[in-house]
Design a protein around this motif. Structure first.
Motif, mmCIF file in Angstrom:
data_model
loop_
_atom_site.group_PDB
_atom_site.id
_atom_site.type_symbol
_atom_site.label_atom_id
_atom_site.label_comp_id
_atom_site.label_asym_id
_atom_site.label_seq_id
_atom_site.Cartn_x
_atom_site.Cartn_y
_atom_site.Cartn_z
ATOM 1 N N LEU A 1 0.823 -1.202 0.000
ATOM 2 C CA LEU A 1 0.000 0.000 0.000
ATOM 3 C C LEU A 1 0.864 1.262 0.000
ATOM 4 C CD1 LEU A 1 -2.797 -1.089 2.489
ATOM 5 C CD2 LEU A 1 -3.151 -0.435 0.106
ATOM 6 N N ALA A 2 1.946 1.240 0.769
ATOM 7 C CA ALA A 2 2.867 2.375 0.790
ATOM 8 C C ALA A 2 3.492 2.576 -0.592
ATOM 9 C CB ALA A 2 3.948 2.156 1.843
ATOM 10 N N LYS A 3 3.870 1.474 -1.230
ATOM 11 C CA LYS A 3 4.428 1.555 -2.581
ATOM 12 C C LYS A 3 3.411 2.130 -3.560
ATOM 13 C CE LYS A 3 6.428 -1.374 -6.217
ATOM 14 N NZ LYS A 3 6.796 -2.775 -6.590
ATOM 15 N N SER A 4 2.160 1.673 -3.445
ATOM 16 C CA SER A 4 1.107 2.159 -4.335
ATOM 17 C C SER A 4 0.847 3.647 -4.109
ATOM 18 C CB SER A 4 -0.185 1.373 -4.096
ATOM 19 O OG SER A 4 -1.238 1.891 -4.882
ATOM 20 N N ALA A 5 0.846 4.084 -2.847
ATOM 21 C CA ALA A 5 0.622 5.497 -2.546
ATOM 22 C C ALA A 5 1.703 6.362 -3.184
ATOM 23 C CB ALA A 5 0.585 5.712 -1.040
ATOM 24 N N ASN A 6 2.935 5.907 -3.124
ATOM 25 C CA ASN A 6 4.037 6.656 -3.748
ATOM 26 C C ASN A 6 3.894 6.694 -5.268
ATOM 27 O OD1 ASN A 6 5.573 7.545 -1.492
ATOM 28 N ND2 ASN A 6 6.393 5.472 -1.225
ATOM 29 N N GLN A 7 3.447 5.586 -5.852
ATOM 30 C CA GLN A 7 3.254 5.553 -7.303
ATOM 31 C C GLN A 7 2.124 6.492 -7.727
ATOM 32 O OE1 GLN A 7 2.580 1.341 -7.845
ATOM 33 N NE2 GLN A 7 4.745 0.905 -8.268
ATOM 34 N N LYS A 8 1.026 6.497 -6.964
ATOM 35 C CA LYS A 8 -0.083 7.399 -7.274
ATOM 36 C C LYS A 8 0.350 8.855 -7.089
ATOM 37 C CE LYS A 8 -2.840 3.866 -7.828
ATOM 38 N NZ LYS A 8 -3.141 3.369 -9.189
#
Length: 306
Positions: free
Chosen positions: A104-111
């Motif tokens: 989720l942290a990785k996805s937040a950074n990508q978004k």
């Protein structure tokens, strides 16, 4: 043999030079006077053509649509991932919550990376503010989830969710996301006011507005009030403000608000959210029943076939 200028020729030449000097001086004097008058009109509140053009270009529908695809949609995709993860944790005790938080942290950074490059025209400051707040929210989610990942598998899922609910990064992420959502819905109201002069985008209302007044408001104003209500309640879920608007209107139409003696939009909203009575898609389900003639921007969550 060189011809000498006569007295007459000399006088004519001097007269021409004098007229030229006068003409140039008059030109620059006229420019100076014109500039001063223009500046005086501007300082006294008079509209120039450029000011009128800026006003006309603010909160255009194309900007609302562009914002939807480039900023809003990446953020909501992340929120959907987060909602799905929570549901899985609660239904599956063996779920690897630590790995889930890292993803989720990785996805937040990508978004975040996707949304930060979107261009928002400066004539629409509410959209600019919404972009900044959404970016802050994503970065705070990423930081908070990374910090909790190492201990996420200790104890039941409810313990982790309670810990997140009191975490400073998480609470600030919620506040920023809800603030951005509120700004986006206010931008829709501003757009509507440019299309329909009868729509007032300036008057102040709050969520204690009585139900009789609520029912007279244009849909874009009601949606802004529900966005404000969700921000006040710190409620960031998979449904949207317009879903809550539709559910409130259905509740009023059913006669239940009168039977329960609920007087304000906020009171009905509180009952519906506390009893989990609002779902993603409620607006589309009730749209034809309640909102056939209402003005809305052509956004996919209002018109999914567009």
């Amino acid at each position: 043999m060189e011809k000498r200028l006569t007295r007459t020729d000399l006088m004519l030449a001097l007269g021409f030079i004098f007229l030229l000097i006068v003409a140039v001086g008059a030109f620059f004097y006229g420019v100076k006077i014109g500039t001063e008058r223009t500046e005086a009109r501007f300082e006294s509140g008079g509209e120039t053509a450029s000011v009128r053009q800026v006003s006309a270009n603010a909160y255009q529908q194309q900007d609302l649509v562009s914002f939807y695809h480039t900023v809003f949609l990446p953020y909501r995709e992340f929120i959907t991932e987060w909602t799905t993860a929570k549901q899985k944790w609660l239904s599956d005790p063996t779920a690897d919550r630590s790995a889930s938080l890292k993803e989720l942290a990785k996805s937040a950074n990508q978004k975040y990376d996707a949304a930060k490059v979107a261009y928002i025209p400066p004539v629409s400051p509410l959209l600019q503010d919404a972009q900044v707040a959404y970016l802050k929210s994503l970065k705070l989610f990423a930081t908070g989830f990374e910090a909790k990942a190492s201990e996420a598998n200790e104890g039941p899922a409810t313990a982790l969710l309670n810990a997140l609910a009191s975490d400073a990064y998480y609470t600030q992420a919620l506040e920023q996301g809800l603030s951005a959502q509120e700004n986006y819905y206010e931008s829709m109201l501003r757009w509507a006011a440019t299309v329909d002069p009868d729509i007032d985008a300036e008057s102040e209302l709050d969520t204690m507005v009585d139900l009789a007044r609520w029912q007279t408001l244009p849909l874009v104003r009601r949606n802004l009030l529900t966005a404000e209500f969700l921000a006040d309640q710190r409620e960031l879920s998979d449904y949207m403000p317009h879903d809550l608007t539709a559910r409130i209107d259905a509740f009023i139409a059913s006669g239940q608000a009168g039977k329960m003696k609920l007087k304000s939009m906020g009171a009905v909203g509180e009952l519906l959210t506390q009893t989990d009575a609002v779902r993603d898609g409620d607006f589309l389900q009730l749209k034809n029943r309640f909102y056939g003639g209402q003005l809305l921007p052509q956004l996919p969550f209002f018109f999914p076939d567009k």
